[in-house]
Design an enzyme around this catalytic site. Structure first.
Site, mmCIF file in Angstrom:
data_model
loop_
_atom_site.group_PDB
_atom_site.id
_atom_site.type_symbol
_atom_site.label_atom_id
_atom_site.label_comp_id
_atom_site.label_asym_id
_atom_site.label_seq_id
_atom_site.Cartn_x
_atom_site.Cartn_y
_atom_site.Cartn_z
ATOM 1 N N ASP A 174 0.807 -1.218 0.000
ATOM 2 C CA ASP A 174 0.000 0.000 0.000
ATOM 3 C C ASP A 174 0.844 1.273 0.000
ATOM 4 O O ASP A 174 0.303 2.376 0.040
ATOM 5 C CB ASP A 174 -0.934 0.022 1.224
ATOM 6 N N ARG B 119 -0.059 -1.568 7.623
ATOM 7 C CA ARG B 119 0.579 -0.383 7.032
ATOM 8 C C ARG B 119 1.524 0.320 8.006
ATOM 9 O O ARG B 119 2.193 1.290 7.621
ATOM 10 C CB ARG B 119 -0.482 0.610 6.510
ATOM 11 N N ARG C 115 -10.633 5.992 9.843
ATOM 12 C CA ARG C 115 -9.188 5.864 10.028
ATOM 13 C C ARG C 115 -8.655 6.874 11.062
ATOM 14 O O ARG C 115 -8.292 6.495 12.162
ATOM 15 C CB ARG C 115 -8.454 6.012 8.697
ATOM 16 N N HIS D 205 -11.634 7.308 3.580
ATOM 17 C CA HIS D 205 -10.696 8.426 3.760
ATOM 18 C C HIS D 205 -11.376 9.681 3.200
ATOM 19 O O HIS D 205 -12.111 9.597 2.207
ATOM 20 C CB HIS D 205 -9.417 8.216 2.943
ATOM 21 N N CYS E 164 -4.917 9.381 -3.807
ATOM 22 C CA CYS E 164 -4.223 8.489 -2.873
ATOM 23 C C CYS E 164 -2.762 8.300 -3.264
ATOM 24 O O CYS E 164 -1.909 8.098 -2.402
ATOM 25 C CB CYS E 164 -4.880 7.118 -2.834
HETATM 26 N N1 ARG Z 1 -5.300 0.029 0.695
HETATM 27 C C1 ARG Z 1 -5.090 1.339 1.228
HETATM 28 C C2 ARG Z 1 -5.751 1.444 2.600
HETATM 29 O O1 ARG Z 1 -6.795 0.903 2.785
HETATM 30 C C3 ARG Z 1 -5.626 2.381 0.296
HETATM 31 C C4 ARG Z 1 -5.316 3.778 0.725
HETATM 32 C C5 ARG Z 1 -5.930 4.818 -0.147
HETATM 33 N N2 ARG Z 1 -5.446 6.101 0.184
HETATM 34 C C6 ARG Z 1 -6.144 7.223 0.244
HETATM 35 N N3 ARG Z 1 -5.531 8.337 0.427
HETATM 36 N N4 ARG Z 1 -7.454 7.216 0.191
HETATM 37 O O2 ARG Z 1 -5.238 2.078 3.496
#
Ligand code: ARG
Length: 268
Positions: free
Chosen positions: A57, A82, A127, A156, A259
């Site tokens: 990621d 992550r 998040r 996000h 992203c």
């Molecule tokens: N697979 C990543 C996650 O779920 C994707 C992140 C996408 N990033 C963003 N800025 N929306 O964290």
């Protein structure tokens, strides 16, 4: 930006990610290259961070931190998969002349924090935590407007809001228009957005569902997904120049144009 050399979907931390579906790393790389070259063609400078094996990621650099006036507030990822990305980004910031601020609170950088004029729009719900919004205010000394996301597909803030006029003008936030997906937010946040941005582009659910809002703008050129055809028309009506870049492969990881892009705002 970060080349998706190790891109794959090996875990699920958002509803777009299905490890059973095959991914094509070569395709991710070629689509990413088009985005990279598009920025250069538009006259932007692009800095690269080295990809790290085992961190698929990392291509989504927007989550690596949040940078204003040469100060980089680091990320602290919600999911352990992550986690190791955070120090890699911090090391990059430090070695490229940015002042780094170690985060105390869970936050996913520019994925959830967007600078609109002189105000920071900050997302929570999936998040980044509410506490990180307070920390953000202390670090940057700017007004922070908290917005709550409610649809897990739009986890996000940058999947539901696109800042169209990122340059701070004398009028501050009033000059920074946005596009947003109303249904991605709770009612309170929808009210806040409607009051603050009466002229905003309100994107359709169809355009939202193809990640249309996950775009990046320099105030004129707005790089968007070719699937967001309604949004494309709305942008043209307002005098923006939509530039279409397809990142369908990277959408398998739940990410798109924004992203894959972290804005580096240097010292004024
Ligand atoms: N697979 C990543 C996650 O779920 C994707 C992140 C996408 N990033 C963003 N800025 N929306 O964290």
């Amino acid at each position: 930006m970060c080349r998706p050399e190790h891109f794959t979907v090996s875990y699920t931390i958002n509803p777009w990610m299905e490890p059973a579906k095959p991914t094509d790393t070569a395709r991710a790389l070629s689509q990413w290259q088009v985005l990279h070259d598009t920025y250069l063609a538009l006259g932007h400078e692009v800095e690269l961070i080295d990809p790290v094996e085992g961190l698929p990621d990392m291509v989504y650099t927007a989550n690596g931190g949040f940078v204003i006036d040469g100060v980089a507030y680091g990320a602290k990822f919600r999911y352990r998969e992550r986690g190791p990305e955070a120090p890699a980004f911090m090391a990059w910031f430090a070695s490229h002349g940015f002042d780094v601020v170690d985060p105390v609170c869970v936050n996913e950088g520019e994925g959830d924090f967007l600078l609109a004029g002189d105000t920071i729009l900050a997302g929570t719900g999936f998040r980044s935590t509410d506490d990180s919004h307070r920390e953000l205010r202390d670090v940057f000394g700017k007004e922070v407007v908290s917005l709550t996301l409610v649809d897990p597909r739009f986890y996000h803030l940058d999947t539901a809001i696109s800042v169209l006029d990122p340059v701070v003008g004398p009028g501050g936030v009033d000059r920074a228009n946005i596009a947003y997906l109303p249904h991605a937010f709770d009612e309170r946040s929808q009210r806040v957005l409607a009051e603050r941005f009466p002229d905003a582009i309100r994107a359709s659910d169809e355009d939202g569902a193809v990640f249309g809002l996950n775009s990046s703008s320099d105030g004129l050129n707005v790089v968007i997904s070719p699937r967001a055809t309604g949004f494309e028309a709305q942008l043209r009506e307002r005098g923006y120049n939509p530039v279409l870049v397809d990142l369908s492969e990277l959408l398998l990881g739940g990410g798109g144009i924004k992203c894959c892009t972290l804005e580096l705002r240097g010292r004024a």
